[in-house]
Design a protein around this motif. Structure first.
Motif, short mmCIF file in Angstrom:
data_model
loop_
_atom_site.label_atom_id
_atom_site.label_comp_id
_atom_site.label_asym_id
_atom_site.label_seq_id
_atom_site.Cartn_x
_atom_site.Cartn_y
_atom_site.Cartn_z
N PHE A 1 0.51 -1.34 0.11
CA PHE A 1 0.25 0.27 -0.49
C PHE A 1 0.69 1.21 0.24
O PHE A 1 0.41 2.16 0.46
CB PHE A 1 -0.77 -0.60 1.39
N GLY A 2 2.33 1.30 -0.17
CA GLY A 2 2.98 2.09 0.10
C GLY A 2 2.78 2.70 -1.58
O GLY A 2 2.97 2.04 -2.66
N LEU A 3 4.09 4.04 -1.03
CA LEU A 3 4.24 4.69 -2.65
C LEU A 3 6.21 4.92 -2.03
O LEU A 3 6.70 4.71 -1.28
CB LEU A 3 3.51 6.05 -2.26
N PRO A 4 6.27 5.01 -3.61
CA PRO A 4 7.98 5.40 -3.65
C PRO A 4 8.43 6.95 -2.81
O PRO A 4 7.31 8.01 -2.90
CB PRO A 4 8.42 5.43 -4.79
N SER A 5 9.55 7.20 -2.39
CA SER A 5 9.34 8.90 -1.99
C SER A 5 9.48 9.87 -2.80
O SER A 5 9.00 10.81 -2.71
CB SER A 5 11.04 8.70 -0.59
N SER A 6 9.98 9.12 -3.95
CA SER A 6 9.95 10.45 -4.96
C SER A 6 8.57 11.32 -5.79
O SER A 6 9.05 12.15 -5.47
CB SER A 6 10.76 9.68 -6.75
N ASP A 7 7.91 9.77 -4.93
CA ASP A 7 5.97 10.91 -5.39
C ASP A 7 6.09 12.06 -4.04
O ASP A 7 5.20 12.86 -4.38
CB ASP A 7 5.63 10.07 -5.16
N ALA A 8 6.87 12.20 -2.80
CA ALA A 8 6.09 13.52 -2.47
C ALA A 8 6.72 15.01 -3.01
O ALA A 8 6.22 15.75 -3.27
CB ALA A 8 7.53 13.29 -1.16
N TRP A 9 7.21 14.72 -4.00
CA TRP A 9 7.34 16.16 -4.96
C TRP A 9 6.77 15.73 -6.42
O TRP A 9 6.94 17.18 -7.28
CB TRP A 9 9.05 16.16 -5.73
N VAL A 10 5.65 14.92 -6.18
CA VAL A 10 4.85 14.79 -7.69
C VAL A 10 3.56 16.07 -7.52
O VAL A 10 3.19 16.03 -6.10
CB VAL A 10 4.03 13.47 -7.57
#
Length: 233
Positions: free
Chosen positions: A139-148
């Motif tokens: 259910f998680g996301l990569p940390s790079s999605d924080a800047w999307v």
């Protein structure tokens, strides 16, 4: 063909009649909020494509998981009407006009806004949870999605479609929308797809609350005696 027509009548008949009668009586006056949303989305699209307007739109309606929570919550209402730059704007306008229009007629203006914002907010909050869980978690996301930059009406549209399907007995449609979003997550596993599932989960809770409220009302009338016909002398 007759079987398909009968199925379509059962699935969408009530919804279609409700929308058609309202539009025949009031024309475009039946969906003033929807038309305002279309105009607002168009105006934002024009502004954000200007050299002087991109930063303004981003500062007022751009939501990222890296931003402070209070700032994201402040920007969330406008973010619903900010078209994603990597998608054609006509798609967002068509979604708003059709789904918001049907919802405004069938559910009412304020209920439509509440459901739309609840679905959008669920996606916004999920993004933070998903990044905290990490990419290794299903259910998680990569940390790079924080800047999307996370904007657009898609989560609201999905949520409204599911709620309308449930409320008007179009259960196959509601399930089909949910299944399509689940397939999107399985194939892509991106931020948008998982936010759509979060929006569906939030709307599912609203459906449950609405069902409980409607179930309690007849019971209250029966307990007070109003659920029975008057006794004639």
């Amino acid at each position: 063909m007759n079987r398909l027509a009968r199925w379509a009548r059962v699935e969408w008949g009530f919804l279609f009649v409700t929308v058609r009668e309202s539009l025949m009586k009031r024309r475009w006056r039946a969906i003033p909020m929807t038309l305002g949303a279309v105009v607002l989305t168009t105006a934002i699209q024009v502004v954000q494509n200007q050299s002087w307007g991109y930063r303004f739109v981003e500062n007022t309606g751009g939501v990222r998981a890296e931003d402070p929570l209070w700032l994201s919550l402040l920007r969330t209402p406008l973010s619903l009407f900010v078209p994603a730059l990597d998608l054609p704007v006509w798609g967002a306008l068509a979604q708003v006009l059709f789904v918001f229009g049907v919802a405004e007629i069938c559910l009412g203006r304020w209920r439509t806004l509440v459901i739309a914002y609840a679905a959008t907010l669920a996606g916004t909050l999920y993004a933070r949870l998903g990044i905290w869980l990490g990419f290794d978690n299903p259910f998680g996301l990569p940390s790079s999605d924080a800047w999307v930059v996370d904007t657009g009406p898609s989560a609201a549209v999905v949520g409204l479609a599911v709620f309308l399907g449930w409320r008007y007995g179009a259960y196959v449609t509601a399930c089909a929308v949910t299944a399509a979003m689940a397939v999107e997550v399985l194939l892509k596993g991106n931020l948008a797809g998982k936010e759509h599932m979060a929006a569906i989960a939030a709307v599912g809770m609203l459906c449950f609350i609405s069902a409980v409220r409607h179930r309690q009302r007849p019971m209250a009338r029966i307990e007070s005696g109003s659920g029975f016909p008057p006794v004639r002398s």
